[in-house]
Design a protein around this motif. Sequence first.
Motif, PDB file in Angstrom:
ATOM      1  N   LEU A   4      38.621  35.947  33.494  1.00  7.70           N
ATOM      2  CA  LEU A   4      37.537  36.327  34.377  1.00  7.70           C
ATOM      3  C   LEU A   4      36.594  37.256  33.870  1.00  7.70           C
ATOM      4  CD1 LEU A   4      37.436  35.693  37.579  1.00  7.70           C
ATOM      5  CD2 LEU A   4      38.658  37.689  38.040  1.00  7.70           C
ATOM      6  N   ASP A 134      27.237  29.513  36.774  1.00  5.15           N
ATOM      7  CA  ASP A 134      28.368  30.459  36.666  1.00  5.15           C
ATOM      8  C   ASP A 134      28.549  31.102  35.403  1.00  5.15           C
ATOM      9  OD1 ASP A 134      29.586  28.657  35.148  1.00  5.15           O
ATOM     10  OD2 ASP A 134      30.864  27.703  36.614  1.00  5.15           O
ATOM     11  N   HIS A 166      26.339  39.099  38.662  1.00  5.46           N
ATOM     12  CA  HIS A 166      27.439  40.310  39.176  1.00  5.46           C
ATOM     13  C   HIS A 166      28.627  39.443  39.751  1.00  5.46           C
ATOM     14  CE1 HIS A 166      24.366  43.915  39.038  1.00  5.46           C
ATOM     15  NE2 HIS A 166      24.799  43.463  37.963  1.00  5.46           N
ATOM     16  N   SER A 167      28.586  38.239  39.676  1.00  6.81           N
ATOM     17  CA  SER A 167      29.946  37.494  40.044  1.00  6.81           C
ATOM     18  C   SER A 167      30.390  37.236  38.956  1.00  6.81           C
ATOM     19  CB  SER A 167      29.462  36.124  40.608  1.00  6.81           C
ATOM     20  OG  SER A 167      28.722  36.298  41.772  1.00  6.81           O
ATOM     21  N   ARG A 168      32.047  37.303  39.042  1.00  7.64           N
ATOM     22  CA  ARG A 168      33.093  37.213  38.083  1.00  7.64           C
ATOM     23  C   ARG A 168      33.794  35.543  38.163  1.00  7.64           C
ATOM     24  NH1 ARG A 168      36.358  42.577  37.854  1.00  7.64           N
ATOM     25  NH2 ARG A 168      35.300  42.589  40.250  1.00  7.64           N
ATOM     26  N   THR A 169      33.402  34.998  37.288  1.00 11.48           N
ATOM     27  CA  THR A 169      34.217  33.506  37.451  1.00 11.48           C
ATOM     28  C   THR A 169      34.981  33.276  35.910  1.00 11.48           C
ATOM     29  OG1 THR A 169      32.577  32.104  36.580  1.00 11.48           O
ATOM     30  CG2 THR A 169      32.145  32.873  38.738  1.00 11.48           C
ATOM     31  N   LEU A 170      35.722  32.080  36.306  1.00 11.39           N
ATOM     32  CA  LEU A 170      36.752  32.013  34.992  1.00 11.39           C
ATOM     33  C   LEU A 170      36.080  31.403  33.627  1.00 11.39           C
ATOM     34  CD1 LEU A 170      39.938  30.730  36.688  1.00 11.39           C
ATOM     35  CD2 LEU A 170      39.506  33.062  35.440  1.00 11.39           C
TER      36      LEU A 170
END
Lengths: 594, 197
Positions: A4, A134, A166-170
């Motif tokens: 993540l 993303d 500032h979003s967390r994604t895989l």
Amino acid sequence: MKKLLSGNEAFARGAWEAGAVLAAGYPGTPSTEILEHVAAHYRNDIYCEWSPNEKVAFEVAAGASLTGARCITTMKHVGLNVAADPLMTLSYVGGVGGFVAIVADDPGMHSSQNEQDTRLYARFAKIPILDPGDSQEAKDFVRIGMEISERFQTPVLLRSTTRISHSRTLVEEKERFVPGKRDFVKDPPRFVPIPMWARQMRVRVEERLEKLQDASSVSPINAITWRDKDFGIVTSGVAYQYVREAFPGVSVLKLGWVYPFPERLIREFAAGVKNLIIVEEGEDFIETYVKSLGIACHGKPLVPTVGELSPDILADPGSGLAEKIGGPIGKNRVTEKPSESSPERPLLPQLPARPPVLCPGCPHRGTFYALGKFDVVVTGDIGCYSLGVSPPLSRLDTILCMGAGISMAHGMDRVGNSRKVVGMVGDSTFFHSGITGLLDIAYNKGGSTIIVVDNRITAMTGHQDNPGSGQTLMEEPTIVVSIEDIGRACGLKNIATIHPRRIKEAVETLRTAIDSPEPWLIVSKAPCPLHERKPLGPPLCIDPQTCRKCNLCLKLGCPAIEKRGDAVTINEYLCAGCEMCSGICPAKAIGERR
Amino acid sequence: MTTSVVFVGVGGQGILLASEIIAQAAVVAGFDVKTNEVHGMAQRGGSVVAQVRYGKKVYSPLIPRRTASVLGALEVVESLRWTDYLAADAFAVVSSQRIVPVTVSGGAATYPELNETVLSRYFSNLVYLDAVEKATELGNAKASNVLLLGAMSTRLHLPREAWEEAIRSSVKPKFVEINLRAFEAGRAAVLENGTVG
């Protein structure tokens, strides 16, 4: 296993995987953490630095590129304005090693003074721009950008936005591409844009644009997914995620490589759907192009130009867009609708606003409070001290851009503004673009007073080092630049240093400067307590017997000082022990807790 | 089905860490995960919100209105600021801290009277507790965020091992034990009350 990662962590990882050996930038929300992660995780392989400003950072990376090294430069959207000069001509020169400028836009202005859509710069500079949706793409697009940059001899822009950074994604991580050792090879017609060679470069830019357009039409990061063919949406960046959330049933052309526009792909998609809609965050960048091809489409204003998008904004029945798409084919509407039986919540009470404030113990508070004693105009600048505009301090009158706090003071002063003009900038802002303004005041015989609120760190963006902090991004000790010395070198005669928490002394020094017809440089110097991470003293309290209820301490706007009914108290958990309130209390009612 | 969680409070209360733990626990449990938070100016004592979404496949990092199933709030007024994002039957865990904003100290606004009774009008499924007091009893007031998380976890349907692994990987080694205890205490506070069936 996938990890993540925030978009900014992913950009840093991407630079490492792509074989970058240099990263230079200037802090700015939402881009700051990219270089922080490079420094934290990859500094053995990537030299990284905070440059004094974005123009310098861009040029540092450009120099590295000309040796054949892969490199990145990072900044926020307004930073690219500062770096626009090297950008426009690096487009001609092209670079040798992969050159990727990661620029983070802030739609909705969470932490910025304006909204800019960096995609427009790509068209202006006639270079490619990639727009990831993303963290996986944030990482992968750095490497793709490097390959495009080297193959077509062009700088590449990689756009982020607040919700990407500032979003967390895989993310699935890969190994590092290890670049070979290269060196600068003399080639003046290639690297020297004097007019006779620049004219040839100019032609090559146009030829390159055509080749790039062909390449973007076959790039795997531009792809059509056919679903319902009544409606087709062209989208890019984080807006793609909102489209998938709000309208899962429609066909989508997702553009990862937005410019030069993939003409063939856009024509193919438009021909395959009955209604074409462009959903983009920011300007009508893709839409204008699609219309220029003679293809009918919907876009703005069904999709707002101002502010951020969200799944709600797209799906809002009042927006017109949802009506268009959701009307005839209901299956395309939002999947997780509120249940029909959900009762309405009772009306909320009036909630007090909670704007950001200067922290307890912040030295800027003392500077603003002292300035409040004078009837002056204050031209401010970008940083924590922009919060001085809010009540009760209310001691800042203008903000434009970094450095303007000094130069605008000179302009107001030169046309004879009736009230004295005081310019205010922070230490990092001074190094960024304040020095030239100060030089202007000295050289052109100005009379304004300039205050540098020097807390020895770039505070607002989260405490990044700068030329005054004595340490580099790679945590090496270095010179500590003196702002007073720079003032002297600029030719200023009147220079004073004040301690902003000793308010009475600060007022006296300010009086001397403000009453003087000559220019003054005042350095208001005290470290940021949030960065020092220790209290300045024991928490204070107000003795209710001695307190005269004059409320003067409330004029400091300190979050630790609370008024409950008639009584004023100090919240001991918030108090930093800075003693500014006890210093101004006429009744001497404030002291240490016993 | 995507699970959406909102974690709110005031800058400096540990909201970002708590949301990271939820996200990590969902990763360990094998879900697709997206989070979002606002940095920068918001950290200077302003309202802070963190959003976490997990499920088989998650698209938007932003939660659509009226779909979040769990809310955690470390400050009372903040708990009400995000009600629009909650599903009607959302589970709300609210800690009783009141942090007075400068707009109230300066007299421009008032801090509304909010207690458990008032809050239960807005949250049909409310757990109201003093996370700071409970965390202080355990030995560290700063673990109040993870204590709240423990209470929220009773409705997040992630395996206990995933929570433990997420806490171990997210906090500094010397704070792991206190945070694990805070998490358990938060869980127990809900389960003992019988709020969860």
